[in-house]
Each structure stands twice: as C-alpha cells, then as structure tokens.
Design a protein around this motif. Structure first.
Motif, short mmCIF file in Angstrom:
data_model
loop_
_atom_site.label_atom_id
_atom_site.label_comp_id
_atom_site.label_asym_id
_atom_site.label_seq_id
_atom_site.Cartn_x
_atom_site.Cartn_y
_atom_site.Cartn_z
N ARG A 5 44.51 16.46 38.13
CA ARG A 5 43.53 17.55 37.98
C ARG A 5 42.52 17.51 39.13
N GLU A 6 42.10 16.31 39.47
CA GLU A 6 41.11 16.19 40.55
C GLU A 6 41.71 16.64 41.89
N VAL A 7 42.97 16.29 42.12
CA VAL A 7 43.63 16.71 43.36
C VAL A 7 43.70 18.25 43.39
N GLY A 8 44.06 18.85 42.24
CA GLY A 8 44.15 20.31 42.15
C GLY A 8 42.79 20.97 42.39
N LEU A 9 41.75 20.37 41.84
CA LEU A 9 40.40 20.93 42.02
C LEU A 9 39.97 20.83 43.49
N ARG A 10 40.25 19.68 44.07
CA ARG A 10 39.85 19.46 45.48
C ARG A 10 40.57 20.45 46.38
N ALA A 11 41.87 20.66 46.11
CA ALA A 11 42.65 21.57 46.96
C ALA A 11 42.07 22.98 46.90
N ARG A 12 41.57 23.38 45.73
CA ARG A 12 41.06 24.74 45.58
C ARG A 12 39.60 24.89 45.98
#
Ligand code: FAD
Length: 441
Positions: A108-115
C-alpha cells in the motif's frame, strides 16, 4: 484554505495519533478517510468477527470526528488509488499515513508513493511503540531473539503522547460511502472502537497483572488486544500511562507490549514469515483432517484444550495461556502443520494479527524465534498449574460442569464417564510424543 488527507489504517483513534496530528499541523482542513480495500477480503483477512469489530470502530471514529465538527469519509477500492483520487478531489497539499509492517501495508505504501510522490508523509511509532527497524543488532536488519531486543527497546527514547485534536477544520465536502455494518460470528464479541477501548483501560486493574496474568479462570489480563490491533488505543500511550503508574503489574504489562513490537519488527524485515517457516526445522507435519477438525471444534477429549477452543469460538478471543497450550497441542502433540492452526485462529480472533498470530504460532511450533525450539507444554500439567481448581474448564465445557476440582482435567479416569469425547490420542501416546518433541528419545 489548505487541505491535507489523513488516511486511517491501523490507527482508528483521535488520541495520540501522529497521523492526525501531522495532518492537522500541515493544513487548515483535514480530510479523514478510511478505505475498505477488497484486497483485504481477497486475502481472507476480512472475517466476520473482525468486520463487526471494525464496523464499531469506524462508527465510533465518525461520531468522535463529528463531535469536533468533522466526519469520516469512507471509500471502497484499492487504498492507494482511492486515497490519491481523494487528494486530487480536495486539492490536498499532503497525505498522511502510519507505517505498517505487513506485506499488504508495505505494498500500500509503495502504491501511495507512486501516486503521490513527496506529498506522502509516512509516520512511524503509530502502530508500535518503537518503529520496526529503529533498533537492530550489528550487521542485521532485525532482532531474532526477544531478550536483547527488549533491552534495546527499553533504551529507545519515546515520543511524547499527543492530545486528541480539538478541531480539524470544516467538514470535508466530498462524497463518501455509508459506514459498513457486519454481523459477528462469535456471540460474545467485545464492542469495537476508541471509546470502548479507553473505557476498558480505565476499568482494568494493571496492578494485579503480574500475579494473575497466567491464571486461566481469573481472566485478569487487559483484553486490550483487539483495541491495539485496530489502533483504537495507542501502544505508546499505554506504555507511558503504565510506567507513570509503576509497579510490578505495570512493568509486566509493558513487557508484553514489547513482545508485540518484537513480532512486528520481525515481520517488517521478513514479511514471508507470515506463511513460511522463519527457521525451518524440516518438520514433516502429519495430515489428519479428523484430528484437525476435532481440535477446531474443541472436541479433542483434553478438557483444557477444548475449553480454550470453545472460548475462541464464543468470544472471538482466547486467554494467552490457552493460546499457548492449544497451539502446542496442535503442533507438538498432534504434529499438524502450524499453518492449519494459525489459519483457524485468524478466522475467529477479533485481535487476529499477521505479526502476532503467525509469529506466536511459529514460536510455539519451534520454527520461529524461540531459542528453545524443542520446548513442549504438556496440556495436563498446564491444566494442573494454570487451572488448578478446574474452574476455567467448567466455564467452557458444559459436559463437565458437574465434575468437582481438578478431576475435571482427566475425565477418562472418572468412574461415572460423562458424555464427552475420549482423548483423541491416548494419554500414554501423548506423553511419548511430547518426549519425542523434546528430543529425549
Ligand atoms: P495482555 O496480557 O493484557 O497483554 C497486553 C498486550 O500485549 C496485548 O493486548 C497484546 O497486544 C500484547 N501481547 C501480549 N502477549 C503477546 C505476545 N505473546 N505476542 C505479541 N503481543 C503480545 N495477539 C494478538 O494481538 N493477535 C493475535 O492474532 C495473536 N495470536 C496469538 C497466537 C498464539 C498461538 C499465541 C500463543 C499468542 C497470540 N497472541 C496474539 C498473543 C497474546 O496471546 C494476545 O496478545 C493476548 O492473549 C491478548 O490478550 P490481552 O490483551 O488480555 O493481553
């Protein structure tokens, strides 16, 4: 007017919440959001007991937010995608979230960072007292043994306890879904939410904890685990309050919270330990569905084991001593794969937690962090020691309610045999298997 988003995850509280506090400091208006992510359901993690508890938590959080002039925005979908969309809709300057340790939280954190790029602010010491990875032994990424971890953990300076916000600015003017509702599987599930958690903490007697925490019938532990799992209570605040109070009970309680942090830092470094042996012993587990089912149903014929399993089904919670001995019975007496047991616990535990459940199971099975992996708990000796009068068994096994005293632990010796299953493995076989597990033959 500036806007920030506070994404609630395992921190469903207003008091001592660094995520909310930072979101408030960053903007005039905070948009508090919780995302019901279907990936949690797909992973089998969204069970009726935890769904029901979560529904209480979100309703309580929304009510508390409304009291300070805000409200909770609920969204459905991928957490990273929904949060980024909300940030666009509101023109948020920053998005705040607590650091998690599970593989799911890390994704989830990776997804948030990417966006969101550097608009994302990840806060630690939200879920645990000491953030995972903050203390490590030389040359390693985590502690594999509790005692040195505990020593290092005690030396880490703790952050200050944060007050609950008085205001989060005007209520968010964005679309939200209805608060979820759900029915529990267990009839005696505790109520969820920060309000209920704080009431439980106020009512509970920490002073007696050191003396009574292992006594099954006394039920003297805090029962705060579900509130800690969902973050209705802050572990940091509990540690600070307990240490302010002082005494043996408070110290013993704080040590248990260090165990919680310990398992979290292991999982953060080794997310695969949720499914794979942390330290394999090349065990060849037996496959016996009949035995596994008798264990799940609380019909093994060993009353102390059955009492624990029935408490789990009824309350969605089990006393720690009962967790230890029922888990040990599965792994070291029946010699069934620890994952079978861990899965059943997770299906019912209201505090069911990847770090605490899987790593405690591994500890018991001897595949985890226990420095004595051959340790065994003989259920009969455990019963005599931790339920000396048999009151815990009589509470949970009604077929044996008429049996006085500790005779209740060995119903096969009674002259008048009750309507209760025969032992699934004979007591002599049990003793042999435990000797074998201990490596004594
Ligand atoms: P208390 O004795 O009052 O302890 C206070 C807090 O310390 C607990 O709420 C919990 O957050 C923490 N804690 C206590 N013991 C442990 C421990 N051994 N490991 C990690 N944290 C601990 N705990 C969970 O929160 N979720 C689980 O899914 C879970 N599964 C378990 C499975 C097995 C096989 C075993 C042996 C233990 C498991 N535990 C789990 C740990 C422990 O049994 C529970 O945290 C405890 O029984 C909860 O009751 P309490 O809140 O009254 O605990």
């Amino acid at each position: 007017m500036t806007v920030s988003v506070a994404l609630f995850t395992q921190d469903l509280r207003l008091h001592d919440n660094p995520v909310l506090y930072a979101a408030r400091a960053a903007a005039d208006q905070v948009v508090p959001v919780f995302v019901l992510d279907p990936a949690v359901e797909a992973a089998g993690f969204s069970t009726p007991n935890r769904q029901a508890f979560l529904a209480d938590c979100l309703a309580d959080l929304d009510a508390s937010l409304r009291r300070i002039g805000s409200r909770l925005v609920v969204r459905h979908g991928d957490a990273a995608e929904q949060t980024a969309r909300l940030a666009e809709e509101t023109g948020a300057v920053s998005v705040h979230v607590g650091a998690g340790v599970s593989a799911f939280a890390q994704r989830r954190e990776v997804g948030l960072r990417a966006r969101l790029g550097d608009r994302l602010h990840v806060h630690d010491a939200v879920l645990t007292v000491v953030p995972a990875g903050r203390v490590t032994p030389a040359g390693k990424d985590h502690y594999a043994v509790f005692t040195p971890y505990h020593r290092a953990w005690q030396r880490v300076p703790r952050r200050a306890v944060l007050p609950a916000p008085r205001s989060l600015g005007s209520p968010p003017a964005v679309r939200g879904e209805d608060l979820p509702t759900a029915s529990a599987a267990s009839p005696a599930l505790p109520p969820g939410g920060e309000t209920a958690g704080r009431a439980r903490w106020r009512k509970w007697d920490v002073d007696a904890y050191a003396d009574v925490h292992d006594a099954l019938a006394d039920d003297g532990t805090s029962r705060l685990s579900p509130y800690l799992h969902f973050g209705c209570l802050s572990a940091t605040e509990l540690v600070v309050r307990a240490l302010e109070r002082g005494g043996e009970g408070a110290e013993a309680f704080v040590r248990q919270l260090a165990w919680r942090d310990f398992h979290h830092q292991v999982l953060a470094a080794r997310p695969d330990a949720a499914h794979r042996d942390y330290r394999t012993r090349h065990d060849h587990w037996q496959h016996d569905e009949r035995e596994a089912e008798a264990w799940r149903q609380g019909r093994t014929g060993y009353p102390i084991v059955d009492a624990g399993m029935r408490q789990l089904a009824h309350e969605g919670w089990m006393h720690n001593r009962a967790r230890l001995l029922t888990a040990c019975f599965l792994a070291k007496s029946l010699h069934l794969d620890w994952r079978i047991g861990a899965r059943h616990f997770l299906s019912l535990l209201v505090d069911g937690d990847v770090a605490n459940n899987q790593l405690n199971w591994q500890w018991v099975a001897g595949t985890g962090t226990d420095t004595r992996p051959n340790r065994v708990l003989n259920p009969l000796l455990q019963a005599d020691r931790y339920d000396p009068d048999g009151a815990y068994v009589r509470r949970w096994v009604p077929e044996l309610r008429h049996v006085q005293g500790r005779a209740v632990h060995r119903p096969w010796l009674l002259a008048d045999r009750p309507d209760y299953p025969d032992p699934i493995i004979a007591p002599d076989t049990l003793a042999d298997r435990l000797r074998h597990a201990r490596g004594l033959d």
